[in-house]
Design a protein around this motif. Structure first.
Motif, mmCIF file in Angstrom:
data_model
loop_
_atom_site.group_PDB
_atom_site.id
_atom_site.type_symbol
_atom_site.label_atom_id
_atom_site.label_comp_id
_atom_site.label_asym_id
_atom_site.label_seq_id
_atom_site.Cartn_x
_atom_site.Cartn_y
_atom_site.Cartn_z
ATOM 1 N N ASN A 30 -34.980 1.432 -32.339
ATOM 2 C CA ASN A 30 -36.220 2.207 -32.421
ATOM 3 C C ASN A 30 -36.697 2.731 -31.069
ATOM 4 N N TYR A 31 -35.993 2.368 -30.001
ATOM 5 C CA TYR A 31 -36.456 2.724 -28.659
ATOM 6 C C TYR A 31 -35.315 3.193 -27.776
ATOM 7 N N SER A 32 -35.665 3.952 -26.775
ATOM 8 C CA SER A 32 -34.761 4.246 -25.665
ATOM 9 C C SER A 32 -35.360 3.574 -24.446
ATOM 10 N N VAL A 33 -34.513 3.159 -23.528
ATOM 11 C CA VAL A 33 -34.989 2.461 -22.332
ATOM 12 C C VAL A 33 -34.651 3.297 -21.104
ATOM 13 N N GLY A 34 -35.666 3.657 -20.339
ATOM 14 C CA GLY A 34 -35.460 4.456 -19.142
ATOM 15 C C GLY A 34 -34.963 3.629 -17.977
ATOM 16 N N LYS A 35 -34.639 4.287 -16.874
ATOM 17 C CA LYS A 35 -34.167 3.583 -15.681
ATOM 18 C C LYS A 35 -35.216 2.629 -15.141
ATOM 19 N N ASP A 36 -36.493 2.926 -15.449
ATOM 20 C CA ASP A 36 -37.573 2.061 -14.986
ATOM 21 C C ASP A 36 -37.797 0.866 -15.907
ATOM 22 N N GLY A 37 -36.970 0.779 -16.965
ATOM 23 C CA GLY A 37 -37.073 -0.347 -17.882
ATOM 24 C C GLY A 37 -38.138 -0.179 -18.951
ATOM 25 N N GLY A 45 -35.933 15.909 -33.444
ATOM 26 C CA GLY A 45 -35.910 17.180 -32.727
ATOM 27 C C GLY A 45 -37.265 17.841 -32.617
ATOM 28 N N ASN A 46 -38.182 17.476 -33.493
ATOM 29 C CA ASN A 46 -39.533 18.046 -33.455
ATOM 30 C C ASN A 46 -40.525 17.182 -32.691
ATOM 31 N N GLY A 47 -39.995 16.123 -32.074
ATOM 32 C CA GLY A 47 -40.885 15.245 -31.314
ATOM 33 C C GLY A 47 -41.598 14.217 -32.159
ATOM 34 N N GLU A 48 -41.245 14.152 -33.457
ATOM 35 C CA GLU A 48 -41.881 13.183 -34.346
ATOM 36 C C GLU A 48 -41.180 11.828 -34.240
ATOM 37 N N LYS A 49 -41.944 10.766 -34.244
ATOM 38 C CA LYS A 49 -41.401 9.413 -34.157
ATOM 39 C C LYS A 49 -40.525 9.128 -35.369
ATOM 40 N N LEU A 50 -39.323 8.614 -35.113
ATOM 41 C CA LEU A 50 -38.404 8.316 -36.204
ATOM 42 C C LEU A 50 -38.887 7.101 -36.996
ATOM 43 N N PRO A 51 -38.528 7.022 -38.292
ATOM 44 C CA PRO A 51 -38.888 5.843 -39.091
ATOM 45 C C PRO A 51 -38.318 4.580 -38.459
ATOM 46 N N ALA A 52 -39.073 3.504 -38.500
ATOM 47 C CA ALA A 52 -38.652 2.254 -37.861
ATOM 48 C C ALA A 52 -37.524 1.587 -38.637
ATOM 49 N N THR A 113 -30.807 -4.577 -43.727
ATOM 50 C CA THR A 113 -31.825 -3.785 -43.041
ATOM 51 C C THR A 113 -32.105 -2.511 -43.857
ATOM 52 N N ASN A 114 -33.074 -1.751 -43.401
ATOM 53 C CA ASN A 114 -33.373 -0.466 -44.057
ATOM 54 C C ASN A 114 -32.693 0.700 -43.357
ATOM 55 N N LEU A 115 -31.590 0.420 -42.646
ATOM 56 C CA LEU A 115 -30.907 1.439 -41.859
ATOM 57 C C LEU A 115 -30.496 2.640 -42.712
ATOM 58 N N LYS A 116 -30.026 2.390 -43.930
ATOM 59 C CA LYS A 116 -29.559 3.474 -44.781
ATOM 60 C C LYS A 116 -30.676 4.472 -45.079
ATOM 61 N N GLU A 117 -31.917 3.976 -45.229
ATOM 62 C CA GLU A 117 -33.049 4.842 -45.514
ATOM 63 C C GLU A 117 -33.648 5.426 -44.231
ATOM 64 N N ALA A 118 -33.745 4.582 -43.192
ATOM 65 C CA ALA A 118 -34.408 5.018 -41.962
ATOM 66 C C ALA A 118 -33.519 5.911 -41.097
ATOM 67 N N ARG A 119 -32.217 5.655 -41.072
ATOM 68 C CA ARG A 119 -31.282 6.445 -40.266
ATOM 69 C C ARG A 119 -30.054 6.791 -41.109
ATOM 70 N N PRO A 120 -30.212 7.614 -42.121
ATOM 71 C CA PRO A 120 -29.084 7.918 -43.022
ATOM 72 C C PRO A 120 -27.869 8.486 -42.295
ATOM 73 N N LEU A 122 -26.864 7.753 -39.219
ATOM 74 C CA LEU A 122 -26.185 6.662 -38.533
ATOM 75 C C LEU A 122 -25.441 5.794 -39.542
ATOM 76 N N TYR A 123 -26.060 5.530 -40.680
ATOM 77 C CA TYR A 123 -25.407 4.728 -41.718
ATOM 78 C C TYR A 123 -24.142 5.438 -42.207
ATOM 79 N N ALA A 124 -24.228 6.757 -42.371
ATOM 80 C CA ALA A 124 -23.067 7.537 -42.814
ATOM 81 C C ALA A 124 -21.947 7.462 -41.777
ATOM 82 N N LYS A 125 -22.320 7.465 -40.496
ATOM 83 C CA LYS A 125 -21.331 7.356 -39.425
ATOM 84 C C LYS A 125 -20.633 6.004 -39.479
ATOM 85 N N LEU A 126 -21.412 4.939 -39.715
ATOM 86 C CA LEU A 126 -20.824 3.607 -39.831
ATOM 87 C C LEU A 126 -19.899 3.522 -41.044
#
Length: 297
Positions: A30-37, A45-52, A113-120, A122-126
């Motif tokens: 659910n997160y990206s970590v910058g160089k500053d931690g 792509g629209n700047g909307e927060k992805l489903p958790a 997990t709810n990966l299939k619904e939240a990140r379809p 990514l689930y398809a890639k797996l």
């Protein structure tokens, strides 16, 4: 040990993908970590927060075991990575001490997990990455496994495999050969290949290979132990190659013995699975080895 236990867990709970992750890995999606931690929520792509992505309520984790090593120079006390240590010559390795540490991680299958619904996507890639290609089907449940057929035909296994029109399947220690009924005598292809893998497992235990077989009598503890190794290895190979390996009927009588042994001595399972892993790797490496045929003139 992990491979067999997770395979059995997938079978028991009907998980669709053999993919597991820790709780921290789930939340880390659910997160990206910058160089500053600093963690920042992932957005589309629209700047909307992805489903958790979360672990489903009520799901329980399963423990896996991984060994890590701390490698220290005996004189300078300098530490090096274990991967670098493995590349050293035997003489160079004498300058270091390698200290093993058993680590336990609790993991969840992705279907917990709810990966299939939240990140379809990514689930398809797996799904694509873990898609098991079954051998080419022939007549419904009867199918052909070309790699195995070619290996048997050209005598490419560690010892001869001889399909013969009779009703016994066995590995002969004295002759170092495997005898099987012909494929047409089995109910389906899965039964034939499962039996072949069972006997191939026995052949890996010869003195000049994995040195696992001992002179023994039918029904003894050592006999039962070897049958368990062969059954689990055949099952693991089945999972790897994409077919269902049914236990041999004549081994059902050993189940009670195995369960009793496990209750008396839990370490018995660890020893068994160590042998299963070695045998399965030897079989998988050989079956997937390219067949070198003479070039056409």
């Amino acid at each position: 040990m992990n491979a067999v236990m997770l395979m059995l867990l997938c079978e028991k709970n009907n998980y669709q993908l053999p993919v597991f992750c820790t709780f921290n890995r789930v939340t880390g999606m659910n997160y990206s970590v910058g160089k500053d931690g600093i963690r920042k929520p992932l957005v589309d792509g629209n700047g909307e927060k992805l489903p958790a992505v979360t672990v489903n309520k009520g799901e329980k984790s399963f423990p896996i075991f991984l060994t890590s090593f701390t490698v220290v120079n005996r004189e300078t006390k300098e530490k090096i990575k274990y991967e670098d240590y493995k590349r050293l010559s035997e003489e160079e390795k004498k300058q270091y001490n390698a200290y093993p540490k058993l680590n336990v991680y609790n993991v969840f299958n992705v279907d917990q997990t709810n990966l299939k619904e939240a990140r379809p996507e990514l689930y398809a890639k797996l799904e694509a990455q873990n898609q098991i290609t079954r051998p080419a089907s022939l007549d419904g449940e009867k199918f052909s496994f070309p790699a195995m057929d070619e290996m048997i035909k050209h005598g490419l296994w560690l010892c001869p495999i001889k399909p013969t029109h009779q009703d016994q399947a066995y590995y002969s220690i004295s002759k170092d050969e495997i005898v099987l009924p012909e494929k047409s005598q089995f109910l389906n292809g899965e039964a034939f290949y499962g039996t072949a893998f069972h006997e191939m497992t026995h052949s890996t235990g010869s003195e000049d290979r994995l040195n696992r077989l001992k002179p023994t009598t039918f029904g003894s503890d050592d006999y039962a132990r070897e049958e368990l190794v062969a059954e689990l290895t055949a099952a693991l190979c089945g999972a790897f190659f994409g077919y269902a390996a049914a236990p041999q009927e004549n081994n059902a009588a050993y189940l009670k013995h195995w369960l009793t042994k496990l209750k008396e001595e839990p370490a018995f399972l660890v020893e068994i699975l160590g042998d299963v892993n070695k045998a399965a790797k030897m079989i998988a490496d050989k079956v997937t080895e390219p067949i070198n045929e003479p070039a056409a003139a």
